[in-house]
Design a protein around this motif. Structure first.
Motif, mmCIF file in Angstrom:
data_model
loop_
_atom_site.group_PDB
_atom_site.id
_atom_site.type_symbol
_atom_site.label_atom_id
_atom_site.label_comp_id
_atom_site.label_asym_id
_atom_site.label_seq_id
_atom_site.Cartn_x
_atom_site.Cartn_y
_atom_site.Cartn_z
ATOM 1 N N SER A 111 0.850 -1.185 0.000
ATOM 2 C CA SER A 111 0.000 0.000 0.000
ATOM 3 C C SER A 111 0.896 1.249 0.000
ATOM 4 C CB SER A 111 -0.898 0.005 1.228
ATOM 5 O OG SER A 111 -0.114 0.006 2.388
ATOM 6 N N ALA A 112 0.311 2.358 -0.432
ATOM 7 C CA ALA A 112 1.059 3.622 -0.436
ATOM 8 C C ALA A 112 1.342 4.036 1.006
ATOM 9 C CB ALA A 112 0.248 4.699 -1.141
ATOM 10 N N PRO A 113 2.451 4.713 1.257
ATOM 11 C CA PRO A 113 2.766 5.082 2.650
ATOM 12 C C PRO A 113 1.844 6.177 3.180
ATOM 13 C CG PRO A 113 4.380 6.015 1.146
ATOM 14 C CD PRO A 113 3.478 5.153 0.316
ATOM 15 N N VAL A 114 1.802 6.288 4.495
ATOM 16 C CA VAL A 114 1.050 7.379 5.133
ATOM 17 C C VAL A 114 2.046 8.506 5.400
ATOM 18 C CG1 VAL A 114 -0.318 8.076 7.127
ATOM 19 C CG2 VAL A 114 -0.486 5.744 6.260
ATOM 20 N N MET A 115 1.683 9.696 4.982
ATOM 21 C CA MET A 115 2.558 10.849 5.182
ATOM 22 C C MET A 115 2.257 11.458 6.554
ATOM 23 S SD MET A 115 2.860 13.946 2.517
ATOM 24 C CE MET A 115 3.902 15.351 2.783
ATOM 25 N N THR A 116 3.267 11.545 7.390
ATOM 26 C CA THR A 116 3.065 12.118 8.731
ATOM 27 C C THR A 116 2.930 13.633 8.633
ATOM 28 O OG1 THR A 116 4.372 10.346 9.650
ATOM 29 C CG2 THR A 116 4.071 12.274 11.033
ATOM 30 N N GLY A 139 -3.143 14.082 0.582
ATOM 31 C CA GLY A 139 -2.595 12.976 1.336
ATOM 32 C C GLY A 139 -2.479 11.740 0.479
ATOM 33 N N VAL A 140 -2.728 11.918 -0.822
ATOM 34 C CA VAL A 140 -2.685 10.752 -1.695
ATOM 35 C C VAL A 140 -1.291 10.630 -2.301
ATOM 36 C CG1 VAL A 140 -3.640 9.697 -3.759
ATOM 37 C CG2 VAL A 140 -5.122 10.878 -2.167
ATOM 38 N N LEU A 141 -0.628 9.573 -1.937
ATOM 39 C CA LEU A 141 0.684 9.293 -2.500
ATOM 40 C C LEU A 141 0.534 8.088 -3.419
ATOM 41 C CD1 LEU A 141 2.694 9.570 0.826
ATOM 42 C CD2 LEU A 141 2.623 11.250 -0.991
ATOM 43 N N SER A 154 -3.735 -1.102 5.222
ATOM 44 C CA SER A 154 -4.559 -0.387 4.239
ATOM 45 C C SER A 154 -5.782 -1.207 3.887
ATOM 46 C CB SER A 154 -3.745 -0.080 2.981
ATOM 47 O OG SER A 154 -3.528 -1.261 2.257
ATOM 48 N N ASP A 178 -6.868 0.983 -0.885
ATOM 49 C CA ASP A 178 -5.854 1.946 -0.452
ATOM 50 C C ASP A 178 -6.445 3.303 -0.052
ATOM 51 O OD1 ASP A 178 -3.309 1.112 -0.015
ATOM 52 O OD2 ASP A 178 -2.418 2.200 -1.685
ATOM 53 N N ARG A 235 -5.530 4.217 4.826
ATOM 54 C CA ARG A 235 -4.171 3.753 5.121
ATOM 55 C C ARG A 235 -3.791 4.216 6.519
ATOM 56 N NH1 ARG A 235 -1.132 6.845 1.771
ATOM 57 N NH2 ARG A 235 -2.953 7.971 1.085
ATOM 58 N N ARG A 251 -0.888 3.739 9.984
ATOM 59 C CA ARG A 251 0.472 3.349 10.325
ATOM 60 C C ARG A 251 0.714 3.580 11.818
ATOM 61 N NH1 ARG A 251 5.309 6.846 9.858
ATOM 62 N NH2 ARG A 251 7.076 5.474 10.117
ATOM 63 N N ASP A 269 -1.024 7.221 12.774
ATOM 64 C CA ASP A 269 -1.326 8.168 11.688
ATOM 65 C C ASP A 269 -2.189 7.450 10.671
ATOM 66 O OD1 ASP A 269 1.744 8.829 12.543
ATOM 67 O OD2 ASP A 269 0.637 10.650 12.055
ATOM 68 N N GLN A 290 -4.612 8.061 6.995
ATOM 69 C CA GLN A 290 -5.120 8.906 5.920
ATOM 70 C C GLN A 290 -6.388 8.245 5.388
ATOM 71 O OE1 GLN A 290 -3.349 11.832 4.710
ATOM 72 N NE2 GLN A 290 -5.332 12.217 3.766
ATOM 73 N N GLY A 305 -8.967 8.541 2.576
ATOM 74 C CA GLY A 305 -9.136 9.244 1.311
ATOM 75 C C GLY A 305 -8.071 10.315 1.187
ATOM 76 N N SER A 306 -8.389 11.382 0.447
ATOM 77 C CA SER A 306 -7.382 12.428 0.291
ATOM 78 C C SER A 306 -7.653 13.612 1.206
ATOM 79 C CB SER A 306 -7.344 12.899 -1.165
ATOM 80 O OG SER A 306 -8.621 13.368 -1.523
ATOM 81 N N TYR A 357 -7.244 13.262 7.696
ATOM 82 C CA TYR A 357 -6.040 12.739 8.332
ATOM 83 C C TYR A 357 -6.300 12.662 9.837
ATOM 84 C CZ TYR A 357 -1.176 12.900 10.071
ATOM 85 O OH TYR A 357 0.011 12.651 10.717
#
Lengths: 208, 405
Positions: free
Chosen positions: A31-36, A46-48, B35, B39, B42, B44, B81, B83, B85-86, B89
């Motif tokens: 999966s794509a990483p989570v950006m802190t 927040g979409v990578l 996830s 996706d 997500r 962590r 942490d 996310q 959707g976009s 957070y």
């Protein structure tokens, strides 16, 4: 002297016309990483993007080194390294341009190359670079954005290719002979298979 | 003290194992990511394991709470942490330690931060955040965690207690002028660390400017027990704002302001007749600047704070610091910080005026060695001078071993 050797070898290599094509079994897409973003006042999306697993397939053997190698780039864009996996031959210079409107701080603690580029603006010249003169795996990280990871695989061979996301690959213009074909999949997994290439043939290989 | 030494020895014995476990920690980071929904969701888990050791020549400085001259402070911090959707957070921070600030209390577990942030536009022009989280004022919060902070402790204005006592109102100007006579934990600094109070915040960026504003349940100087909404609720809210300007990515300049009642509910019955908690506020104006280029990072802040003190008047204090960090090599960096706090005069109850605290300055130096991308060791020395007759100069040595996963 090196130049003369290359000029002499070039027609021989060109006439060899051996190739290997095949398939590498790849792991599942991560999966794509989570950006802190806990303490950032300004939050952008927040979409990578996801980087699907691919393999670096290369032929191990004693090959002549070219006099010069083209400069490669690993770009920092949209808070990711592009490409996230780069394969280069030993002696290649790699530049690290920053194309985001924010700082990055690229560094590596890998034994193959230890460096810290610091923080630089997109317009700063010259673009920070490193000469990768030792074979091995270099893990790229950003000291500011912990989700950013990249890998440079420095290989002692000119014969390598990155597979497609399905694991298919084709290595062309290979010299005839017996070699070891390797497929690097991750820091923990490298598959290998001995291959014998005969002049003008295409060898099919499945890894593992 | 024996157990502290034992834990220290164990910590340093662990260091080589941590170095070899680097690949394991990378894999752990991957295993702690989740996830789902193609996706779109997500999450962590990550964390910090800290062992801090302090030794000081005088009484424990700043927000360190012990009667001894040495202290070992272990801390385990877990971050979540996610996310969604976009646009959404979510984050949270839980800790196991001997108190929010280093102290010799028993180990306990707490949820220090939790918040949800909604960012409707992808260009960052607006975000709305609700929960319990660090203040938007100033520029220190972004580097207050052990991995990012070049020092073991915080700048003076975030940790040096003043004569402000939020649970009791002084009975007279004379009593206030006596200064710190009770247990140190009863008093408040200008800003209590990252000030994880509860509330709502809006923030965003327009061109070269960014903005942030928050309404929270407690003032910047309030203690950790006041940060929970369950303590005093929102009966005495505090408002803080920051306007930032970035001429380019190397520079960040900001102006912050904050106003809010600083007394806790416990002080209500001691206030002068006809007044309430909201009549006595902490007012803050602050300027901050940061600069980074290549291997240099610089930060500076100046805080002008005013506490409205019953039966006394305004107690003003000015605090500032300049901090520099330089990376000498990929794994080694050093830092230097100069801090100062200057106290204004207040009535002494006998017709004259005197400073309501001892002016002080402190020089902090620190060196950090990154053993791996997941482990670092920090060593700090601090020299502090207080404008008082005896014991004006004090020293502190601190070391911190951190593992990040």
């Amino acid at each position: 002297m090196k130049l003369i050797a290359c000029l002499l070898l070039a027609p021989i290599l060109a006439s060899a016309q051996c190739a290997i094509e095949g398939h590498v079994e790849l792991p599942k897409t991560k999966s794509a990483p989570v950006m802190t973003k806990r303490y950032e006042i300004v939050t952008k999306g927040g979409v990578l993007s996801t980087n699907p697993p691919v393999a670096v397939v290369y032929l191990e053997g004693n090959f002549a080194k070219p006099a010069s190698l083209p400069v490669k780039q690993v770009v920092q864009k949209d808070f990711l390294f592009h490409p996230s996996l780069l394969a280069v031959q030993t002696g290649t210079k790699v530049e690290f341009p920053n194309q985001d409107d924010a700082y990055h701080n690229v560094f590596s603690f890998s034994p193959a190359k230890r460096f810290d580029l610091g923080r630089y603006r997109p317009e700063d010249k010259p673009v920070p670079s490193q000469l990768l003169d030792k074979p091995g795996m270099i893990t790229l990280r950003c000291d500011i954005h912990e989700h950013m990871r990249g890998i440079i695989l420095v290989l002692d061979t000119p014969h390598f290719v990155i597979s497609d996301p399905e694991g298919n690959f084709k290595l062309k213009d290979l010299p005839a002979g017996s070699y070891k074909l390797k497929a690097w999949i991750s820091s923990r997994t490298t598959l290998e298979k001995p291959v014998t290439l005969t002049k003008g043939s295409t060898t099919k290989v499945q890894l593992p | 003290m024996r157990s502290a030494r034992f834990i220290c020895l164990v910590t340093f014995a662990m260091a080589p194992l941590i170095v070899r476990a680097d690949d394991l920690l990378d894999r752990a980071a991957e295993s702690l990511s989740f996830s789902g929904f193609d996706d779109q969701v997500r999450a962590r888990l990550s964390g910090l394991i800290d062992f801090e050791f302090y030794h000081f020549t005088h009484e424990a400085p700043g927000l360190i709470f012990t009667d001894d001259h040495s202290l070992l402070s272990p801390r385990f911090t877990l971050f979540f942490d996610a996310q969604l959707g976009s646009n959404v957070y979510v984050f949270a921070q839980g800790r196991v330690d001997r108190g929010f600030d280093p102290g010799d209390g028993d180990l306990g577990i707490r949820l220090d931060e939790y918040a949800v942030r909604w960012t409707p536009w992808q260009d960052g022009r607006f975000s709305l955040q609700a929960g319990r989280f660090g203040t938007v004022a100033g520029n220190y919060v972004a580097r207050h965690l052990s991995w990012e902070n070049p020092f073991v402790n915080a700048p003076l204005i975030y940790e040096s207690v003043t004569g402000i006592y939020d649970a009791e109102a002084p009975s007279s100007a004379g009593e206030f002028a006596e200064g710190l006579v009770e247990d140190k934990y009863d008093y408040n600094p200008v800003v209590w660390g990252p000030s994880y109070a509860t509330g709502l915040a809006v923030s965003g960026k327009i061109g070269s400017f960014d903005y942030a504003a928050e309404i929270k349940n407690a003032a910047l100087s309030s203690r950790p027990e006041s940060w929970d909404a369950t303590d005093d609720g929102f009966r005495h809210p505090s408002i803080s704002t920051r306007i930032g300007y970035r001429p380019d990515i190397a520079w960040n300049l900001g102006v912050s302001a904050s106003e809010g009642a600083y007394f806790t509910g416990a002080a209500a019955h001691e206030l002068p007749h006809g007044t309430g908690i909201d009549d006595f506020k902490q007012k803050v104006l602050a300027q901050d600047v940061s600069f980074a280029w290549r291997h240099w990072q610089l930060w500076a802040e100046m805080y002008e704070a005013r506490f409205e003190v019953p039966r006394v008047g305004n107690a003003d204090v000015l605090g500032w610091y300049v901090e520099a960090k330089y990376k000498f090599s990929p794994r080694f960096f050093g830092a230097l910080r100069v801090n100062q706090m200057l106290f204004d005069n207040v009535p002494d109850g006998e017709g004259a005026r005197q400073p309501w605290g001892h002016d002080l300055w402190r020089i902090d130096t620190a060196a950090t060695f990154r053993l791996t991308p997941h482990a670092q060791v920090k060593l700090q020395y601090s020299l502090q001078h207080e404008a008082r007759v005896n014991d004006a100069v004090s020293h502190m040595i601190a070391t911190q071993f951190t593992v990040k996963f």
